[in-house]
Enzyme design. Sequence first.
Site, PDB file in Angstrom:
ATOM      1  N   ARG A  87       9.866   3.164  59.134  1.00  0.00           N
ATOM      2  CA  ARG A  87       8.856   3.328  58.070  1.00  0.00           C
ATOM      3  C   ARG A  87       8.329   4.750  57.944  1.00  0.00           C
ATOM      4  NH1 ARG A  87       7.382  -1.643  60.333  1.00  0.00           N
ATOM      5  NH2 ARG A  87       8.222  -3.335  59.083  1.00  0.00           N
ATOM      6  N   LYS A 118      10.647  14.984  46.817  1.00  0.00           N
ATOM      7  CA  LYS A 118      11.506  13.965  46.216  1.00  0.00           C
ATOM      8  C   LYS A 118      12.738  13.829  47.089  1.00  0.00           C
ATOM      9  CE  LYS A 118      10.530  13.892  41.300  1.00  0.00           C
ATOM     10  NZ  LYS A 118      11.076  14.145  39.956  1.00  0.00           N
ATOM     11  N   GLU A 123      18.170  26.444  38.026  1.00  0.00           N
ATOM     12  CA  GLU A 123      16.826  25.899  38.293  1.00  0.00           C
ATOM     13  C   GLU A 123      15.782  27.029  38.275  1.00  0.00           C
ATOM     14  OE1 GLU A 123      16.250  22.701  38.317  1.00  0.00           O
ATOM     15  OE2 GLU A 123      17.892  21.604  39.291  1.00  0.00           O
ATOM     16  N   LYS A 152       6.809  25.671  41.473  1.00  0.00           N
ATOM     17  CA  LYS A 152       7.016  24.264  41.847  1.00  0.00           C
ATOM     18  C   LYS A 152       5.830  23.751  42.654  1.00  0.00           C
ATOM     19  CE  LYS A 152       9.939  20.628  43.150  1.00  0.00           C
ATOM     20  NZ  LYS A 152      11.267  20.081  43.266  1.00  0.00           N
ATOM     21  N   GLU A 206       4.518  12.347  40.127  1.00  0.00           N
ATOM     22  CA  GLU A 206       5.028  12.371  38.756  1.00  0.00           C
ATOM     23  C   GLU A 206       4.411  11.310  37.854  1.00  0.00           C
ATOM     24  OE1 GLU A 206       9.196  13.529  38.465  1.00  0.00           O
ATOM     25  OE2 GLU A 206       9.323  12.404  36.600  1.00  0.00           O
ATOM     26  N   ARG A 217       4.362  16.557  36.484  1.00  0.00           N
ATOM     27  CA  ARG A 217       5.566  16.873  37.264  1.00  0.00           C
ATOM     28  C   ARG A 217       6.861  16.634  36.488  1.00  0.00           C
ATOM     29  NH1 ARG A 217       6.942  15.877  43.660  1.00  0.00           N
ATOM     30  NH2 ARG A 217       9.055  16.705  43.523  1.00  0.00           N
ATOM     31  N   ASN A 239      11.720  18.252  35.210  1.00  0.00           N
ATOM     32  CA  ASN A 239      12.993  17.622  34.853  1.00  0.00           C
ATOM     33  C   ASN A 239      13.510  18.100  33.506  1.00  0.00           C
ATOM     34  OD1 ASN A 239      13.538  15.982  37.075  1.00  0.00           O
ATOM     35  ND2 ASN A 239      11.886  14.614  36.440  1.00  0.00           N
ATOM     36  N   HIS A 258      17.128  17.774  32.541  1.00  0.00           N
ATOM     37  CA  HIS A 258      17.782  16.950  33.562  1.00  0.00           C
ATOM     38  C   HIS A 258      18.289  15.611  33.031  1.00  0.00           C
ATOM     39  CE1 HIS A 258      16.309  19.975  36.250  1.00  0.00           C
ATOM     40  NE2 HIS A 258      16.606  19.314  37.340  1.00  0.00           N
ATOM     41  N   HIS A 307      21.762  14.859  34.120  1.00  0.00           N
ATOM     42  CA  HIS A 307      22.121  13.703  34.950  1.00  0.00           C
ATOM     43  C   HIS A 307      23.198  12.864  34.260  1.00  0.00           C
ATOM     44  CE1 HIS A 307      18.068  13.729  37.354  1.00  0.00           C
ATOM     45  NE2 HIS A 307      18.905  14.656  37.748  1.00  0.00           N
ATOM     46  N   HIS A 361      25.241  20.147  40.177  1.00  0.00           N
ATOM     47  CA  HIS A 361      23.962  19.737  39.591  1.00  0.00           C
ATOM     48  C   HIS A 361      23.393  20.857  38.699  1.00  0.00           C
ATOM     49  CE1 HIS A 361      20.030  17.870  39.226  1.00  0.00           C
ATOM     50  NE2 HIS A 361      19.478  18.992  39.650  1.00  0.00           N
TER      51      HIS A 361
HETATM   52  P1  NAD Z   1      24.892  20.981  47.846  1.00  0.00           P
HETATM   53  O1  NAD Z   1      23.906  20.487  48.783  1.00  0.00           O
HETATM   54  O2  NAD Z   1      26.082  20.132  47.556  1.00  0.00           O
HETATM   55  O3  NAD Z   1      25.382  22.420  48.323  1.00  0.00           O
HETATM   56  C1  NAD Z   1      26.347  23.092  47.569  1.00  0.00           C
HETATM   57  C2  NAD Z   1      27.567  23.491  48.421  1.00  0.00           C
HETATM   58  O4  NAD Z   1      27.242  24.646  49.186  1.00  0.00           O
HETATM   59  C3  NAD Z   1      28.016  22.439  49.400  1.00  0.00           C
HETATM   60  O5  NAD Z   1      29.416  22.475  49.508  1.00  0.00           O
HETATM   61  C4  NAD Z   1      27.373  22.916  50.688  1.00  0.00           C
HETATM   62  O6  NAD Z   1      28.009  22.427  51.841  1.00  0.00           O
HETATM   63  C5  NAD Z   1      27.524  24.392  50.569  1.00  0.00           C
HETATM   64  N1  NAD Z   1      26.574  25.220  51.299  1.00  0.00           N
HETATM   65  C6  NAD Z   1      25.278  24.968  51.540  1.00  0.00           C
HETATM   66  N2  NAD Z   1      24.696  26.034  52.098  1.00  0.00           N
HETATM   67  C7  NAD Z   1      25.655  26.973  52.231  1.00  0.00           C
HETATM   68  C8  NAD Z   1      25.653  28.283  52.716  1.00  0.00           C
HETATM   69  N3  NAD Z   1      24.536  28.890  53.134  1.00  0.00           N
HETATM   70  N4  NAD Z   1      26.816  28.963  52.733  1.00  0.00           N
HETATM   71  C9  NAD Z   1      27.951  28.382  52.260  1.00  0.00           C
HETATM   72  N5  NAD Z   1      28.006  27.162  51.748  1.00  0.00           N
HETATM   73  C10 NAD Z   1      26.859  26.462  51.732  1.00  0.00           C
HETATM   74  O7  NAD Z   1      24.236  21.278  46.410  1.00  0.00           O
HETATM   75  P2  NAD Z   1      22.837  21.920  45.973  1.00  0.00           P
HETATM   76  O8  NAD Z   1      23.113  22.593  44.695  1.00  0.00           O
HETATM   77  O9  NAD Z   1      22.192  22.658  47.062  1.00  0.00           O
HETATM   78  O10 NAD Z   1      21.932  20.635  45.698  1.00  0.00           O
HETATM   79  C11 NAD Z   1      22.224  19.734  44.667  1.00  0.00           C
HETATM   80  C12 NAD Z   1      21.531  18.424  44.960  1.00  0.00           C
HETATM   81  O11 NAD Z   1      20.115  18.636  44.979  1.00  0.00           O
HETATM   82  C13 NAD Z   1      21.799  17.362  43.939  1.00  0.00           C
HETATM   83  O12 NAD Z   1      22.108  16.160  44.578  1.00  0.00           O
HETATM   84  C14 NAD Z   1      20.487  17.224  43.196  1.00  0.00           C
HETATM   85  O13 NAD Z   1      20.279  15.938  42.679  1.00  0.00           O
HETATM   86  C15 NAD Z   1      19.504  17.576  44.258  1.00  0.00           C
HETATM   87  N6  NAD Z   1      18.211  18.060  43.751  1.00  0.00           N
HETATM   88  C16 NAD Z   1      17.090  17.471  44.259  1.00  0.00           C
HETATM   89  C17 NAD Z   1      15.852  17.914  43.854  1.00  0.00           C
HETATM   90  C18 NAD Z   1      14.617  17.336  44.473  1.00  0.00           C
HETATM   91  O14 NAD Z   1      13.512  17.613  43.993  1.00  0.00           O
HETATM   92  N7  NAD Z   1      14.746  16.565  45.534  1.00  0.00           N
HETATM   93  C19 NAD Z   1      15.741  18.949  42.916  1.00  0.00           C
HETATM   94  C20 NAD Z   1      16.899  19.528  42.432  1.00  0.00           C
HETATM   95  C21 NAD Z   1      18.138  19.071  42.855  1.00  0.00           C
HETATM   96  N1  GLY Z   2      13.337  18.501  40.582  1.00  0.00           N
HETATM   97  C1  GLY Z   2      12.322  17.718  39.980  1.00  0.00           C
HETATM   98  C2  GLY Z   2      11.118  17.495  40.850  1.00  0.00           C
HETATM   99  O1  GLY Z   2      11.053  17.910  41.973  1.00  0.00           O
HETATM  100  O2  GLY Z   2      10.202  16.878  40.412  1.00  0.00           O
END
Ligand code: NAD
Ligand code: GLY
Length: 362
Positions: free
Chosen positions: A118, A140, A182, A224, A234, A238, A242, A245, A249, A262
Site C-alpha cells: 500500500r 503521476k 515537452e 511543472k 488534476e 494540471r 496535457n 497529449h 496518446h 512519446h
Molecule cells: P524512455 O524511458 O523509454 O527512455 C528513452 C530511451 O533512452 C530508452 O531506450 C532508455 O533506456 C534510454 N535512456 C535513458 N536514459 C539514458 C541515458 N542517460 N543515456 C542513454 N540512453 C538512455 O522514454 P522517456 O522519453 O524518458 O519517457 C517516456 C515515458 O514517460 C512515456 O511512457 C510517457 O508516457 C511517460 N511520461 C510520463 C509523465 C508523467 O507525468 N508521469 C510525463 C511525460 C511522459
Molecule cells: N505530464 C502531465 C502531468 O504530469 O500532469
Amino acid sequence: MKTLRIDLGERSYPIYIGDGLLDEPELIGRHVEGGQVMVVTNEVVAPLYLDRVMAGLNVKEKHSLILPDGENHKHLATVETIFDALLAHRFSRTATLIALGGGVIGDIVGFAAACYQRGIPFIQIPTTLLAQVDSSVGGKTGVNHPLGKNMIGAFYQPQAVIADTRVLDTLPDRELKAGIAEVIKYGLIRDAPFFRWLEEKMASMLARDPEIMSHAIERSCRNKADVVAEDERESGLRAILNFGHTFGHAIETGMGYGRYLHGEAVAIGMCQAADLSCRCGCLSPSDVQRIVDLVSRAGLPTRPPPELDSGKFLDLMAVDKKNVDGRLRLILLEAIGKATLPVSVPMDLLRATLNGYGRTSV
Ligand code: NAD
Ligand code: GLY
C-alpha cells in the site's frame, strides 16, 4: 546545483538539478528511508549508471533489478516483476525503491512503489531529458493498457528527484529531441518568454550547450512544480500539462507503443492542437506557424501518421482521462503562453483538424 521545491504540504520534496549529481551519493542517502533499497533500471541504463548508484548507497541491504527497455514493456506484467523481486527479498514497507532511467522506468517504478504494501517511499533519478523536465516531477505514475496509454496508475509523489544533467551526454539525439517537445510545451501553455527564449536558443539546445540545457531543465521544472503545487490531482489546472497529449496518446496507441517516441507523438499533437485552436478562433494563423516552425527546428515530426485516419483518431481519442461522461475535452491555446482548461470542442472543427492539418504536402 539548483534545488527547486515542489510544494505539496507533507508530500513536498526537492528537485535537485546539476552536473555530476550521481557522484554525490549523500544526496540520495538523504532521502533513503529504512535499511532496504532496490534500484530498478533497464538494460540500456544499467551498464551506464547502475554501478555508480549502487556504490553510493550506504544501507544494510541493497539490490538492483534490470528490466527490459522500452515503452512496450510499460504494462502490468512488468510491475509484477518488481513485486516478485521485492517479495523474494522480503522487502518491508519501510524499504525504498529507486527509479533509475527515463520516463518509462520512472512511471513503472513509481506505480510499483504506490502499490507495494500500500505504498513505500521512492526516489526518482531521471536519465532522459523528458524525464528530467516532466515525468519524474509531479507524482503521476502508471502503465499502459492495450486500449489506452497510461490508463492504469496512481498519483504518488517521490521523496526526491535527482536530475544529473551529465547523464544526458549518453542520450541518443532522437531521445534528446523527444524531451525538447515537452520543454516547448511549457512555453506554449504558460510561459511565453520561455517560448521566445527557445526560439532563440534552439540550435544551442540541439548542440547540448550545458548552460542552455541546464536553464531549460530548471525553467521547465519550475513551471511543472508551480502547476502541480496548485492542482496535484488534476482537478483543474494540471490538465494544461496535457496540451497536445490527447492527439499524441492516440498516435502512440494507434501506431503501437514504441513506434513513435512519446515526445514525438506529443510534438505532432501540439501542432494539431494549435491548428484546432486556430480553427476555434483562439489562436492566430501566424502563431500556429511559429509553433510548427519551432517544433520542426527541434528536429521533431509535425505531421500525423498517414495510417491514422480521422475515424481511427477519434476512436482512440475517446479513451482519454480528460473526457467526462463520454464527451471529448481538449486543451487549446488562447495565445502562445496561455492554455485553456479542457474544453468540449465542436466535432466538425476537430474533424477538420484531423482531416486537414498536415495531411497534404505543401
Ligand atoms: P524512455 O524511458 O523509454 O527512455 C528513452 C530511451 O533512452 C530508452 O531506450 C532508455 O533506456 C534510454 N535512456 C535513458 N536514459 C539514458 C541515458 N542517460 N543515456 C542513454 N540512453 C538512455 O522514454 P522517456 O522519453 O524518458 O519517457 C517516456 C515515458 O514517460 C512515456 O511512457 C510517457 O508516457 C511517460 N511520461 C510520463 C509523465 C508523467 O507525468 N508521469 C510525463 C511525460 C511522459
Ligand atoms: N505530464 C502531465 C502531468 O504530469 O500532469
